[in-house]
Design a protein around this motif. Structure first.
Motif, PDB file in Angstrom:
ATOM      1  N   ASP A  13       0.860  -1.171   0.000  1.00 41.45           N
ATOM      2  CA  ASP A  13       0.000   0.000   0.000  1.00 41.45           C
ATOM      3  C   ASP A  13       0.902   1.229   0.000  1.00 41.45           C
ATOM      4  N   GLU A  15       0.272   4.210  -0.895  1.00 39.60           N
ATOM      5  CA  GLU A  15      -0.411   5.442  -0.533  1.00 39.60           C
ATOM      6  C   GLU A  15      -0.939   5.387   0.901  1.00 39.60           C
ATOM      7  N   GLY A  16      -0.480   4.392   1.667  1.00 49.12           N
ATOM      8  CA  GLY A  16      -0.992   4.187   3.011  1.00 49.12           C
ATOM      9  C   GLY A  16      -0.540   5.261   3.983  1.00 49.12           C
ATOM     10  N   ASP A  17      -1.213   5.268   5.118  1.00 44.90           N
ATOM     11  CA  ASP A  17      -0.868   6.218   6.156  1.00 44.90           C
ATOM     12  C   ASP A  17      -0.429   5.451   7.392  1.00 44.90           C
ATOM     13  N   LEU A  18      -0.248   6.157   8.493  1.00 45.28           N
ATOM     14  CA  LEU A  18       0.211   5.531   9.720  1.00 45.28           C
ATOM     15  C   LEU A  18      -0.774   4.474  10.208  1.00 45.28           C
ATOM     16  N   ALA A  19      -2.045   4.706  10.048  1.00 49.40           N
ATOM     17  CA  ALA A  19      -3.049   3.735  10.498  1.00 49.40           C
ATOM     18  C   ALA A  19      -2.918   2.419   9.735  1.00 49.40           C
ATOM     19  N   SER A  20      -2.679   2.485   8.431  1.00 54.80           N
ATOM     20  CA  SER A  20      -2.539   1.243   7.666  1.00 54.80           C
ATOM     21  C   SER A  20      -1.242   0.532   8.037  1.00 54.80           C
ATOM     22  N   LEU A  21      -0.188   1.292   8.336  1.00 54.43           N
ATOM     23  CA  LEU A  21       1.070   0.688   8.764  1.00 54.43           C
ATOM     24  C   LEU A  21       0.887  -0.021  10.102  1.00 54.43           C
ATOM     25  N   ARG A  22       0.181   0.616  11.029  1.00 52.16           N
ATOM     26  CA  ARG A  22      -0.071  -0.014  12.318  1.00 52.16           C
ATOM     27  C   ARG A  22      -0.917  -1.273  12.155  1.00 52.16           C
TER      28      ARG A  22
END
Length: 69
Positions: A13, A15-22
């Protein structure tokens, strides 16, 4: 014999953000086993012997200001 079939890459991903990484980390966490903590005891300096450093490595470290000066 070697398995020459390519494996499918894991979905990324970009284009992911911190939430997707977590979320990714939370999904991977159960796959990692936590080793039992081993309490190590101090070792007497008289028992530490036989350490040798190759002369090439010693010269390299001696030439570095952080270590040799």
């Amino acid at each position: 014999m070697t398995n020459l079939k390519p494996c499918a890459p894991a979905p990324a991903d970009l284009e992911g953000d911190l939430a997707s990484l977590r979320g990714d980390c939370a999904r991977m966490a159960p796959h990692w086993a936590v080793p039992d903590r081993i309490a190590s005891l101090p070792v007497s300096p008289s028992l530490i012997h036989g350490v040798t450093v190759p002369s090439k490595s010693a010269r390299l470290l001696d030439a570095m200001s952080d270590y040799g000066d």
